[in-house]
Design an enzyme around this catalytic site. Sequence first.
Site, PDB file in Angstrom:
ATOM      1  N   ALA A   1       0.826  -1.214   0.000  1.00  0.00           N
ATOM      2  CA  ALA A   1       0.000   0.000   0.000  1.00  0.00           C
ATOM      3  C   ALA A   1       0.856   1.257   0.000  1.00  0.00           C
ATOM      4  CB  ALA A   1      -0.916  -0.008   1.221  1.00  0.00           C
TER       5      ALA A   1
ATOM      6  N   GLY B   1       2.081   2.682  -2.836  1.00  0.00           N
ATOM      7  CA  GLY B   1       1.978   3.412  -4.109  1.00  0.00           C
ATOM      8  C   GLY B   1       1.135   4.667  -3.977  1.00  0.00           C
TER       9      GLY B   1
ATOM     10  N   ARG C   1      -2.857   6.831 -11.225  1.00  0.00           N
ATOM     11  CA  ARG C   1      -4.007   6.798 -12.133  1.00  0.00           C
ATOM     12  C   ARG C   1      -5.283   7.329 -11.474  1.00  0.00           C
ATOM     13  NH1 ARG C   1      -2.537   0.657 -13.759  1.00  0.00           N
ATOM     14  NH2 ARG C   1      -1.468   0.859 -11.760  1.00  0.00           N
TER      15      ARG C   1
HETATM   16  C1  UD1 Z   1       0.009  -5.401 -10.432  1.00  0.00           C
HETATM   17  C2  UD1 Z   1       0.802  -6.577 -11.020  1.00  0.00           C
HETATM   18  C3  UD1 Z   1      -0.020  -7.210 -12.124  1.00  0.00           C
HETATM   19  C4  UD1 Z   1      -1.367  -7.664 -11.596  1.00  0.00           C
HETATM   20  C5  UD1 Z   1      -2.091  -6.502 -10.930  1.00  0.00           C
HETATM   21  C6  UD1 Z   1      -3.331  -7.007 -10.191  1.00  0.00           C
HETATM   22  C7  UD1 Z   1       3.182  -6.054 -10.794  1.00  0.00           C
HETATM   23  C8  UD1 Z   1       4.412  -5.619 -11.489  1.00  0.00           C
HETATM   24  N1  UD1 Z   1       2.071  -6.108 -11.535  1.00  0.00           N
HETATM   25  O1  UD1 Z   1      -0.123  -4.407 -11.442  1.00  0.00           O
HETATM   26  O2  UD1 Z   1       0.661  -8.345 -12.639  1.00  0.00           O
HETATM   27  O3  UD1 Z   1      -2.156  -8.208 -12.639  1.00  0.00           O
HETATM   28  O4  UD1 Z   1      -1.265  -5.847  -9.951  1.00  0.00           O
HETATM   29  O5  UD1 Z   1      -4.137  -5.970  -9.743  1.00  0.00           O
HETATM   30  O6  UD1 Z   1       3.227  -6.384  -9.634  1.00  0.00           O
HETATM   31  N2  UD1 Z   1       2.871  -0.662  -4.646  1.00  0.00           N
HETATM   32  C9  UD1 Z   1       3.772  -0.390  -3.649  1.00  0.00           C
HETATM   33  N3  UD1 Z   1       5.031   0.056  -3.991  1.00  0.00           N
HETATM   34  C10 UD1 Z   1       5.429   0.223  -5.270  1.00  0.00           C
HETATM   35  C11 UD1 Z   1       4.484  -0.050  -6.296  1.00  0.00           C
HETATM   36  C12 UD1 Z   1       3.215  -0.504  -5.945  1.00  0.00           C
HETATM   37  O7  UD1 Z   1       3.486  -0.543  -2.459  1.00  0.00           O
HETATM   38  O8  UD1 Z   1       6.584   0.622  -5.493  1.00  0.00           O
HETATM   39  C13 UD1 Z   1       1.534  -1.131  -4.267  1.00  0.00           C
HETATM   40  C14 UD1 Z   1       0.400  -0.231  -4.752  1.00  0.00           C
HETATM   41  O9  UD1 Z   1       0.074   0.737  -3.750  1.00  0.00           O
HETATM   42  C15 UD1 Z   1      -0.728  -1.192  -5.008  1.00  0.00           C
HETATM   43  C16 UD1 Z   1      -0.024  -2.514  -5.311  1.00  0.00           C
HETATM   44  O10 UD1 Z   1       1.306  -2.369  -4.887  1.00  0.00           O
HETATM   45  O11 UD1 Z   1      -1.551  -1.369  -3.897  1.00  0.00           O
HETATM   46  C17 UD1 Z   1      -0.074  -2.869  -6.812  1.00  0.00           C
HETATM   47  O12 UD1 Z   1       0.513  -1.808  -7.529  1.00  0.00           O
HETATM   48  P1  UD1 Z   1      -0.115  -1.271  -8.886  1.00  0.00           P
HETATM   49  O13 UD1 Z   1       0.704  -0.150  -9.368  1.00  0.00           O
HETATM   50  O14 UD1 Z   1      -1.561  -1.035  -8.706  1.00  0.00           O
HETATM   51  O15 UD1 Z   1       0.124  -2.539  -9.821  1.00  0.00           O
HETATM   52  P2  UD1 Z   1      -0.641  -2.912 -11.154  1.00  0.00           P
HETATM   53  O16 UD1 Z   1      -0.139  -2.059 -12.263  1.00  0.00           O
HETATM   54  O17 UD1 Z   1      -2.095  -2.917 -10.921  1.00  0.00           O
HETATM   55 CA    CA Z   2      -3.396  -2.260  -9.287  1.00  0.00          CA
END
Ligand code: UD1
Ligand code: CA
Length: 458
Positions: free
Chosen positions: A9, A11, A15
Site C-alpha cells: 500500500a 503506491g 491513475r
Molecule cells: C500489479 C501486477 C499485475 C497484476 C495486478 C493485479 C506487478 C508488477 N504487476 O499491477 O501483474 O495483474 O497488480 O491488480 O506487480 N505498490 C507499492 N510500492 C510500489 C508499487 C506498488 O506498495 O513501489 C503497491 C500499490 O500501492 C498497489 C499494489 O502495490 O496497492 C499494486 O501496484 P499497482 O501499481 O496497482 O500494480 P498494477 O499495475 O495494478
Molecule cells: Ca493495481
Amino acid sequence: MKSYAIVLAAGKGTRMKTDLPKCAYPLLKKPMIAYIVENLKNTELIDETIVVVGHKKEVIHNILNNSVSYAIQEEQLGTGHAVKMAKELIVDQDGLTAILPGDMPLIDEFVLKAALDKHQKANHDLTIVTTVVEDPFGYGRIIRNGDNVIDKIVEENEASPLEKEIKEINTGIYIIKNNILFETLDKVNKDNSKGEYYLTDIVGILKSENALIGTYILKTSYKAMGVNDLYALSIAESKLRHDINMRLMKSGVAMINPDTITIGHNVVIEENVTIYPNTYITGNSLIKKGAAIGPNTEIHHSYIGENVSCKHSLIFNSTIQEESKVGPFAHLRDGANVGPRNRIGNFVEIKKTSTGYNTKASHLAYLGDAEIGDNVNFGCGAITVNYDGTNKYKTIIGDNVFVGCNANLIAPIEIHDDSFIAAGSTVNKNVPKGTLAIARAYQVNKENYMNLKDKKKK
Ligand code: UD1
Ligand code: CA
C-alpha cells in the site's frame, strides 16, 4: 510455524489523479485497505499482517492504527521492491507469506482461505492466484507452457500482441515459502519498460530454479478486480453494494428498489426489516427486526430498535429505541439517544440528548445537551438554548412535562416532573414539580385602534 501477510500500500495511485493514497480510497465509506486487512484477519490463518506504506503513510496509519505491523518503502520502485521492505519483520524461515495488493477491496476471506489451503496441501513453493477475465487489459498475463504449467507472468507493457490475447491474469495474490522469498527478490532486476522491480518476475526466476509453482484459479473473477482509477472504484463499489444487498435480501430484509440502497460492509440488519429507496446505512450500525427505514434516509454508526420507523431523516452516532417514529426530516446528530415509543417529527434536531419513554417532539424543535424523561411533550418550535457563544449547558427535564410551542429553555436549567411551560415562554429559572411557568409579556388589547388609524389617514 508462523504465517505472515504482506499488503502492498505504498503506491501513490497515479491513475487516481488525486492526492489521497490509492489504498485509502473508500468504498461504502470504508477505506479499501481496511477491507483487505479485515478479511485477512477473518481467515484466522495469518499470524502477522505487515502493511508496506510509503506515499502519505500517515493516512494509511490513521486507518489501520496498531492492528498491523508496518514496513516503510521510502521510494516507490515497484511491487518487488515493496515486498523487500518487510524483510526484517519476517523471521520465521519455515513459515509462509501471503502477498496481496492493497487495491483489491473485493477479495474475501474464503478466497484467501482456499488459496492458502491449496498452497499447503500441494506443498508448493509458490502459489499464484489467477483468474480469467473478459478484458485483461492492464493486468499481468499468465504464461503457461505446453503442459499447462505456469512459466512466467508478463506485464501489459512487456506483453507481445499474442500474449495480450491471454485472458488468464495475475490477481496479485501470491503465497510463498519464507525460505525462498527474499533470496528470489534479490534476483529481480528493473530491466523493463517502467524501470521498476516487478514482483511478478519471481515466477520466471523460481521456474528456472525448478521450484514447485502452482496456481489457484479464482472463479468469481470480479473479486480480484484491481482498483487503479476512479472509474474502477465506482464499479467495485457497485459490485460490493450488490453483493451486500443480495445477502441481506436473502436473509429476510426487504428492499424497495435496491439499486438505490447502499448498506455498508459492517452493518447488521435483522430479518423482517424494510428498506425504502435512496437510503444509506453505514458504519457499525445495527437495525433490529421490524424496522422500516427510508425513503431518503442516512444512518451512520447507529442503533435502530425493533419496529422503529425512520423516514427522510439523518441519523449519526445515535440510538433509537423500539417502537419510535422518526421523521420526516429529522436530524439526530452525535449522541442522540431516543427512548422507546417516541415521536420525533418534522424538522426536529437532536444532539447529545437522551429521552425517556413516550416522549414527543413532533415539529420544529431543537434539543441539545439535554436529559429528558418519560411522557414529555415538546410543542412546535420548542428549543433548548444550550449555547451562549462560548460554553454549552445542560437542560434536565423530568417526567410528564409539557413544553408549550415556541418555548425557549435557557440552560443550565431543570424542569421538574409534571410541570407545564406556557407557550411562548422564555424560561431561565428552574421550574419545580407540578408548576405552571409563564414567562412572557402580558397581552395588551387596544380596542378600536385600527379604526382610529384609518380615520387619521383620511
Ligand atoms: C500489479 C501486477 C499485475 C497484476 C495486478 C493485479 C506487478 C508488477 N504487476 O499491477 O501483474 O495483474 O497488480 O491488480 O506487480 N505498490 C507499492 N510500492 C510500489 C508499487 C506498488 O506498495 O513501489 C503497491 C500499490 O500501492 C498497489 C499494489 O502495490 O496497492 C499494486 O501496484 P499497482 O501499481 O496497482 O500494480 P498494477 O499495475 O495494478
Ligand atoms: Ca493495481
